[in-house]
Design an enzyme around this catalytic site. Sequence first.
Site, PDB file in Angstrom:
ATOM      1  N   TRP A 270       0.831  -1.199   0.000  1.00 41.06           N
ATOM      2  CA  TRP A 270       0.000   0.000   0.000  1.00 41.06           C
ATOM      3  C   TRP A 270       0.874   1.260   0.000  1.00 41.06           C
ATOM      4  O   TRP A 270       0.438   2.324   0.412  1.00 41.06           O
ATOM      5  CB  TRP A 270      -0.930  -0.010   1.215  1.00 41.06           C
ATOM      6  CG  TRP A 270      -2.110  -0.907   1.040  1.00 41.06           C
ATOM      7  CD1 TRP A 270      -3.346  -0.547   0.567  1.00 41.06           C
ATOM      8  CD2 TRP A 270      -2.193  -2.305   1.313  1.00 41.06           C
ATOM      9  NE1 TRP A 270      -4.180  -1.637   0.539  1.00 41.06           N
ATOM     10  CE2 TRP A 270      -3.506  -2.733   0.992  1.00 41.06           C
ATOM     11  CE3 TRP A 270      -1.293  -3.248   1.790  1.00 41.06           C
ATOM     12  CZ2 TRP A 270      -3.930  -4.045   1.139  1.00 41.06           C
ATOM     13  CZ3 TRP A 270      -1.710  -4.562   1.944  1.00 41.06           C
ATOM     14  CH2 TRP A 270      -3.013  -4.949   1.621  1.00 41.06           C
ATOM     15  N   CYS A 306      -6.629  -4.942  -2.064  1.00 40.32           N
ATOM     16  CA  CYS A 306      -7.794  -5.771  -1.732  1.00 40.32           C
ATOM     17  C   CYS A 306      -8.459  -6.413  -2.933  1.00 40.32           C
ATOM     18  O   CYS A 306      -8.873  -7.575  -2.865  1.00 40.32           O
ATOM     19  CB  CYS A 306      -8.806  -4.961  -0.921  1.00 40.32           C
ATOM     20  SG  CYS A 306      -9.689  -3.681  -1.844  1.00 40.32           S
ATOM     21  N   HIS A 365     -13.731  -1.508  -0.099  1.00 43.76           N
ATOM     22  CA  HIS A 365     -12.995  -2.723   0.234  1.00 43.76           C
ATOM     23  C   HIS A 365     -13.673  -3.889  -0.469  1.00 43.76           C
ATOM     24  O   HIS A 365     -14.900  -3.989  -0.489  1.00 43.76           O
ATOM     25  CB  HIS A 365     -12.961  -2.950   1.743  1.00 43.76           C
ATOM     26  CG  HIS A 365     -12.191  -4.172   2.142  1.00 43.76           C
ATOM     27  ND1 HIS A 365     -10.956  -4.460   1.609  1.00 43.76           N
ATOM     28  CD2 HIS A 365     -12.479  -5.193   2.982  1.00 43.76           C
ATOM     29  CE1 HIS A 365     -10.517  -5.592   2.124  1.00 43.76           C
ATOM     30  NE2 HIS A 365     -11.429  -6.062   2.951  1.00 43.76           N
ATOM     31  N   ASP A 388     -12.501 -13.125   3.394  1.00 47.62           N
ATOM     32  CA  ASP A 388     -11.679 -11.949   3.088  1.00 47.62           C
ATOM     33  C   ASP A 388     -10.210 -12.304   3.258  1.00 47.62           C
ATOM     34  O   ASP A 388      -9.756 -12.628   4.357  1.00 47.62           O
ATOM     35  CB  ASP A 388     -12.066 -10.803   4.022  1.00 47.62           C
ATOM     36  CG  ASP A 388     -11.448  -9.471   3.612  1.00 47.62           C
ATOM     37  OD1 ASP A 388     -10.572  -9.475   2.716  1.00 47.62           O
ATOM     38  OD2 ASP A 388     -11.825  -8.434   4.185  1.00 47.62           O
ATOM     39  N   GLU A 482     -32.663  -1.810  12.413  1.00 46.39           N
ATOM     40  CA  GLU A 482     -31.222  -1.551  12.237  1.00 46.39           C
ATOM     41  C   GLU A 482     -30.606  -0.991  13.510  1.00 46.39           C
ATOM     42  O   GLU A 482     -29.515  -1.395  13.927  1.00 46.39           O
ATOM     43  CB  GLU A 482     -31.015  -0.586  11.061  1.00 46.39           C
ATOM     44  CG  GLU A 482     -29.563  -0.380  10.661  1.00 46.39           C
ATOM     45  CD  GLU A 482     -28.986   0.913  11.224  1.00 46.39           C
ATOM     46  OE1 GLU A 482     -27.749   1.090  11.158  1.00 46.39           O
ATOM     47  OE2 GLU A 482     -29.779   1.731  11.739  1.00 46.39           O
ATOM     48  N   TYR A 551      -6.778   4.285  -0.822  1.00 45.04           N
ATOM     49  CA  TYR A 551      -8.179   3.882  -0.806  1.00 45.04           C
ATOM     50  C   TYR A 551      -8.548   3.175   0.499  1.00 45.04           C
ATOM     51  O   TYR A 551      -9.720   3.033   0.838  1.00 45.04           O
ATOM     52  CB  TYR A 551      -8.498   2.984  -2.007  1.00 45.04           C
ATOM     53  CG  TYR A 551      -8.095   1.539  -1.820  1.00 45.04           C
ATOM     54  CD1 TYR A 551      -9.022   0.582  -1.407  1.00 45.04           C
ATOM     55  CD2 TYR A 551      -6.788   1.133  -2.026  1.00 45.04           C
ATOM     56  CE1 TYR A 551      -8.653  -0.734  -1.216  1.00 45.04           C
ATOM     57  CE2 TYR A 551      -6.418  -0.183  -1.840  1.00 45.04           C
ATOM     58  CZ  TYR A 551      -7.352  -1.110  -1.444  1.00 45.04           C
ATOM     59  OH  TYR A 551      -6.978  -2.414  -1.253  1.00 45.04           O
TER      60      TYR A 551
END
Length: 719
Positions: A270, A306, A365, A388, A482, A551
Amino acid sequence: MSNSSRGPAVRASASRAVGSSAGSSDTLSGSPDSLLTVRSIDLLKSRDGLNRREHRTDAFIHDKLIVRRGQTFQMLIDLSRPFNPKTDRLHLELRLDYMFTSVRGIRIMVWLVDDLEDGRWEMKIVEQKDTKIRLSVNTPASASIGQYKVSVVTYSRKGGMLFPYAQNNEFYMLFNPWCEDDPVYLDNEAERRECVLNNMGRIYYGTELQIGTRTWNFAQFEEDVLEASLFVLERSRVSVTAWGDPVIMCRVISALVNSNDDRGILEGNWSESFEGGTAPTAWSGSGDILRQYYKSSGTPVKFAQCWVYAGVTNSVLRCLGIPTRCVTNFSSAHDTDFSMTTDIYIDDKLEVIKERTNDSVWNFHVWNESWMARPDLPVGHGGWQVVDSTPQEHSQGSYRCGPTSVTAVRNGQVNLKYDTPFVFAEVNSDKIFWQRKPDGSFSQVHVEKHSIGQHISTKAVGSDMRIEITHLYKHPEGSEEERMVVETASRYGSKPMMYPLPLANDVTVEIIMEGAGPRMGGDAKLSLVLKNRSSVQRSTTLLCEVLVMYYTGVLKASLKKERFPVILKPQEIKSIPWILQYGEYMNHLVDQGALMLTVTGRVNQTKQILATQFNFRLRTPDLTITPVGEAVMGKELTVKISFQNPLQQVLKNVLFRIEGLGMQSVRKILYGDVEKLATVTLTEKFVLVFSGPQKLLASMDCRQLTQVHGVADIVVKRQ
């Protein structure tokens, strides 16, 4: 079934018969009483043959038999004489070992029976012609995946014979989403074709208001990709007995796609320098990455971020037969302290305390979702699971994440495995601003409840459209359901008693972007919209700071900072233009052209704190791909690829990468320098080896300008 019906499991030397001399005439005789031996084994492995077509593995560029578990396949055995079911016995011995090391695995006996039963290793004779028998071999839906080596044991009145494993007598076993008994079973044919068989996909990037799209070549059927995928599993040192569990396999792949603690496939980077490797934005497919890793015996490939991790994970899991798709979460939070909130710390001057603010919000992401049952969780938590591979936080000692039940995330069940708290915070944490008080402690001054987890996106089934799946991860923003989920989840976090209380306010500030947003090479123009909902005048001083950021939300540098007073009349809505000129950012951008504007202020009359952040990117041009003439299989097709440099500066050492159209490797074209504002046109020729709908992908690798790519849909006709 009784042992007598299976016959004795007799092992003997391939060159000697048990109970007879090697030179006995009975060995070579066609008499029913002579020794029964195997002349040859044919696994019927042809790509266009019945086995490969029925198991939907005919797309693999591979010369071995590839089957899916829980489904029968056929094979031929040529014997020394006709098989007599009354006096002869025959069974298979299968070995599932590591392919690339000497680690031994498991042995399986496959017995000859009259009728096959589901869920068992068995076989039956379905055809017999003279000395040849055709077998239907049944495999359980729980079988371990991998490479199986085949030996045959025969037994007759004269004794037993072992026909040993030979190099051609092996087959590959994969997961089977078409089999109802397989945990990865997916009951929608269109989704199976999309998430297992489609070798091309879309990955989304950018910001929530500027969603970019790039096409990715998953290459799961290309040469060496299956071997590379199994090589990765072996690197985990997980026993082959666990290779039948998709939960374990996804967890293993999540750890092994990154190289952080186990020399996995990809090394992350990165930074601003990609010397010694390939910039993450230059990759457009997984094939070259996997082949490079495999052929180098496990040297991590440089470099990834990612979307590259997700693209390669997608390739490996689809290759192994697990339905998988790439998913992008915009405004994705990275919670570092298990609080399940995203905490921003500011000082008494309303400036962000960068050394205290460890949580971050990534513009976007990318992760994966894999489809499977979850018998290790309460009923109802199967289906899509987050996997992930981007190394962010440790999970049980390794950089990995998942599989995490998307249903558990939606319901705030962060006590369920694996890594549900981390994923929950990524998509549904509140962003809380904390201000330092004179005594050094911090108090909550502002809460943003709806800024994290926006436009969660994946490719549509059967088309190249983007669809939003945010509703799978959380209830509608601001709904009672929520809010209850957020409060429930927070009780399991590191700040269970710190859940923010609502703050009264009558002034709001919002950052607005018109249209698709600013382009690289031009000025960035936004608007600050303030609303006074009170019946009296309000005044404030706004601090606006724009920062260059990766990002991932990691900040690089501040480009511009300004303060100015604002007076709002009762019930007034005021729009203030904000401009960042090209000259102010041209020499400071990093890989994604990402910027973040932070606006803070204090209402003088009420001491209310105003605070908001807005991520945006400078859009880059596309590569335009234009076929010249008709595309016909077996003939040459000319394609023109064009691009215009949008910058007032020379692009140095430009490299173009092209793949797709059935090519088995990436074509690299070192173009050199591109003058400022210049247009480049490449003319490339391709021999078309497959018919039907195809895609041609191109991307540009250049330090000064990233995320430049293009795709063309080409229908190749048969001659």
